[in-house]
Structures are given as C-alpha cells and as structure tokens.
Design a protein around this motif. Structure first.
Motif, PDB file in Angstrom:
ATOM      1  N   SER A 127       0.836  -1.192   0.000  1.00  0.00           N
ATOM      2  CA  SER A 127       0.000   0.000   0.000  1.00  0.00           C
ATOM      3  C   SER A 127       0.876   1.249   0.000  1.00  0.00           C
ATOM      4  N   PRO A 128       0.828   2.050  -1.059  1.00  0.00           N
ATOM      5  CA  PRO A 128       1.613   3.287  -1.062  1.00  0.00           C
ATOM      6  C   PRO A 128       1.158   4.261   0.021  1.00  0.00           C
ATOM      7  N   VAL A 129      -0.098   4.175   0.420  1.00  0.00           N
ATOM      8  CA  VAL A 129      -0.612   5.046   1.482  1.00  0.00           C
ATOM      9  C   VAL A 129       0.076   4.715   2.804  1.00  0.00           C
ATOM     10  N   ALA A 130       0.210   3.423   3.100  1.00  0.00           N
ATOM     11  CA  ALA A 130       0.874   3.006   4.331  1.00  0.00           C
ATOM     12  C   ALA A 130       2.339   3.436   4.328  1.00  0.00           C
ATOM     13  N   VAL A 131       3.018   3.227   3.207  1.00  0.00           N
ATOM     14  CA  VAL A 131       4.444   3.556   3.120  1.00  0.00           C
ATOM     15  C   VAL A 131       4.651   5.064   3.280  1.00  0.00           C
ATOM     16  N   ALA A 132       3.803   5.865   2.635  1.00  0.00           N
ATOM     17  CA  ALA A 132       3.926   7.315   2.754  1.00  0.00           C
ATOM     18  C   ALA A 132       3.704   7.760   4.196  1.00  0.00           C
ATOM     19  N   HIS A 133       2.737   7.152   4.858  1.00  0.00           N
ATOM     20  CA  HIS A 133       2.470   7.518   6.252  1.00  0.00           C
ATOM     21  C   HIS A 133       3.660   7.184   7.143  1.00  0.00           C
ATOM     22  N   MET A 134       4.261   6.011   6.955  1.00  0.00           N
ATOM     23  CA  MET A 134       5.368   5.606   7.814  1.00  0.00           C
ATOM     24  C   MET A 134       6.626   6.422   7.534  1.00  0.00           C
ATOM     25  N   ASN A 135       6.854   6.794   6.277  1.00  0.00           N
ATOM     26  CA  ASN A 135       7.986   7.668   5.971  1.00  0.00           C
ATOM     27  C   ASN A 135       7.790   9.050   6.590  1.00  0.00           C
ATOM     28  N   SER A 136       6.549   9.534   6.605  1.00  0.00           N
ATOM     29  CA  SER A 136       6.256  10.803   7.253  1.00  0.00           C
ATOM     30  C   SER A 136       6.500  10.710   8.752  1.00  0.00           C
ATOM     31  N   LEU A 137       6.105   9.589   9.344  1.00  0.00           N
ATOM     32  CA  LEU A 137       6.342   9.371  10.769  1.00  0.00           C
ATOM     33  C   LEU A 137       7.834   9.347  11.067  1.00  0.00           C
ATOM     34  N   LEU A 138       8.592   8.649  10.232  1.00  0.00           N
ATOM     35  CA  LEU A 138      10.033   8.536  10.425  1.00  0.00           C
ATOM     36  C   LEU A 138      10.722   9.890  10.324  1.00  0.00           C
ATOM     37  N   GLU A 139      10.307  10.677   9.343  1.00  0.00           N
ATOM     38  CA  GLU A 139      10.991  11.944   9.057  1.00  0.00           C
ATOM     39  C   GLU A 139      10.463  13.121   9.854  1.00  0.00           C
ATOM     40  N   GLY A 140       9.383  12.899  10.623  1.00  0.00           N
ATOM     41  CA  GLY A 140       8.833  13.989  11.412  1.00  0.00           C
ATOM     42  C   GLY A 140       7.941  14.917  10.626  1.00  0.00           C
TER      43      GLY A 140
END
Length: 294
Positions: free
Chosen positions: A163-176
């Motif tokens: 899911s690209p939505v999940a990946v985008a959310h987790m990258n946002s979480l990682l990067e702040g």
C-alpha cells in the motif's frame, strides 16, 4: 448467517471475538466502546461469508471510542476475493485520519507485546552487524518504529508494504512530517527505511539471504484470503530473502492445527516451531517460528 447487532458494547465485543461475527449486505451499524475514548474510525468492508474473519478487524478498535462500520455488498460474495487480499481496501484503511498523538495502528498487537520474543533474537551474534530485519506487510504498525527507537541493540530495519498510502504515512512518521518530531534510534548504529513492495515478489527490494530476521504480522492471514497459493508464494519469498541461519516469525491468531501443516509443507529443510503469545486483551496469539540451521 447471523446479523450483527445494531449496538455493541465493549463487554459483548470482547466476549465474541473468537466467534463468528457477520453482517447483512448493505447494513450500517454503530457501537460505542467506551465513554472515555473519543476517537472515531470508519471502516468499509465487503460482505463476509467466511466465519470468524471479522473478529480480528473488530477487536482492534478497542482504543477507538466510537466506531462506525459499513458492510458493503460484494460482487463475488467472497471475503477472499475482495477484502483482506485487496490492496484498495488497505489503502482506504491506512488513509483513515488519526486523532491525537497516536500515529500507528496495530492489528493483533504492537511492538510492546512482541519485544519479549524479538529482543533475545537480536542479542544473537549474527555474521551481519547490525542484523537486518524485514517486516513484510508492515502497514502502519508500531513494530518497525518500536524496533528502531526502543531496541538497545543495533538493528537495520526495513518495512515493506504493497500500500503506497501506508508507506507514505510511515515515511512521514520517520521523518517527522506534519509537525511531528522525527523518530530517534535506540542505538546510534540503528537505521529504519520503508519501501513499497509486494510480499509475494520481493526481488525489487531484497536479494537472497540478505536478512537475518523476517517478520510477518498478519500478512499471511491477509494474503491467504486470496487463496493459499498466494500465501505459499509469500512464504517462499520470505525464506528466499532469509539468511541460512536466520529466523522467520509469523504472528497470527490462527490455530496451530491449521497453520503448522501449511508451514511445514512450504518450509521443507527448515525447522518450524510455535510459541503462544498473550493473551493480549483476552486473545491468545501464536508466533510461528521458522529457523535455519545454526
């Protein structure tokens, strides 16, 4: 097929999580799970005709105060064909707004419950240092962030999801992103990455034998709704990217009488064992451990 009651309370939901829960086509129900929990979540799923498979979905809403569920007609009438194995469903689920400080969402359980099993494995003396950990079907779980921020040992963690939505959310979480504080490693040599990839074809992101620990928390369960051949392909890919001395762990609530024969069939040459986990919120889970030779 029994109809889902229009009003569900926390006590009745908890008592029914191991039983069949089903709904009418096109129905709409609401339930309040606790007066002190204000968050809300909307989930759309197709009509379920496979007993028991709504329970893992419903039981994870204990932390949301008010939930709304719409049960939609399915053209195929099959959970396997159009629900948990359907990428678009997961995109919708991962796109649900999160209120407050909670940025992750866990089916089954999260890092805190799994760490007692994972940390001893990560203390092991691996040829690779730090050991590489792959979470297949990571979704928006706390498992990868927990390993990265709380593990006292160095780890190189990769979370993949189709899911690209999940990946985008987790990258946002990682990067702040969105004004949040970036995640900080629990050990200075630890690293964390998220990438879009299908667990049934990890060739674009992982070479053979490149991970010492592979984690599957509910991914087999979801893929198997589309048929066991897909689940066996997922297992084959997990074993392909696993080092010969590595460990694959599948977390599930599926009974060992069902899961173990499948794993033994698909993991010939590997050692397959099972451990009970929990109960967590009244549910007993299992860790299916597939290991190579030391």
């Amino acid at each position: 097929m029994a109809a889902l009651r229009r009003t569900l309370h926390l006590a009745s939901l908890a008592a029914g999580t191991r039983r069949t829960v089903a709904g009418r086509e096109g129905g709409h129900w609401e339930g309040k799970l606790g007066s002190s929990l204000p968050n809300s979540l909307v989930i759309e799923i197709v009509t379920l005709k496979t007993p028991g498979h709504m329970a893992p979905i419903l039981q994870q809403f204990e932390r949301t105060g008010r939930w709304v569920m719409r049960v939609l007609p399915s053209s195929s009438g099959s959970l396997a064909g159009s629900c948990l194995a359907d990428r678009s469903l997961w995109d919708k689920l991962h796109a649900q707004p999160r209120q407050g400080s909670v940025r992750t969402f866990d089916w089954f359980f999260g890092y805190e419950e799994a760490q007692g099993l994972l940390l001893p494995l990560l203390e092991k003396s691996w040829a690779a240092c730090p050991p590489r950990v792959l979470d297949v079907g990571c979704g928006t779980s706390s498992l990868c962030p927990g390993l990265y921020t709380k593990c006292p040992h160095p780890v190189d963690v990769l979370g993949v999801d189709f899911s690209p939505v999940a990946v985008a959310h987790m990258n946002s979480l990682l990067e702040g992103g969105q004004g949040q504080t970036p995640l900080c490693p629990g050990h200075p040599e630890s690293s964390l990455h998220f990438m879009q990839a299908d667990g049934q074809n990890l060739q674009p992101v992982a070479s053979s034998g490149s991970f010492q620990l592979v984690l599957d928390k509910g991914t087999w369960d979801a893929v198997a709704r589309g048929g066991l051949p897909g689940a066996y392909q997922l297992l084959a890919e997990c074993l392909r990217v696993l080092s010969p001395q590595g460990t694959l762990i599948q977390f599930s609530d599926e009974d060992p009488d069902v899961r173990l024969p499948c794993l033994e069939k698909g993991s010939q040459g590997w050692t397959v064992t099972v451990q009970e986990l929990g109960p967590f919120r009244g549910i007993t889970y299992f860790a299916y451990v597939v290991q190579g030779s030391d």
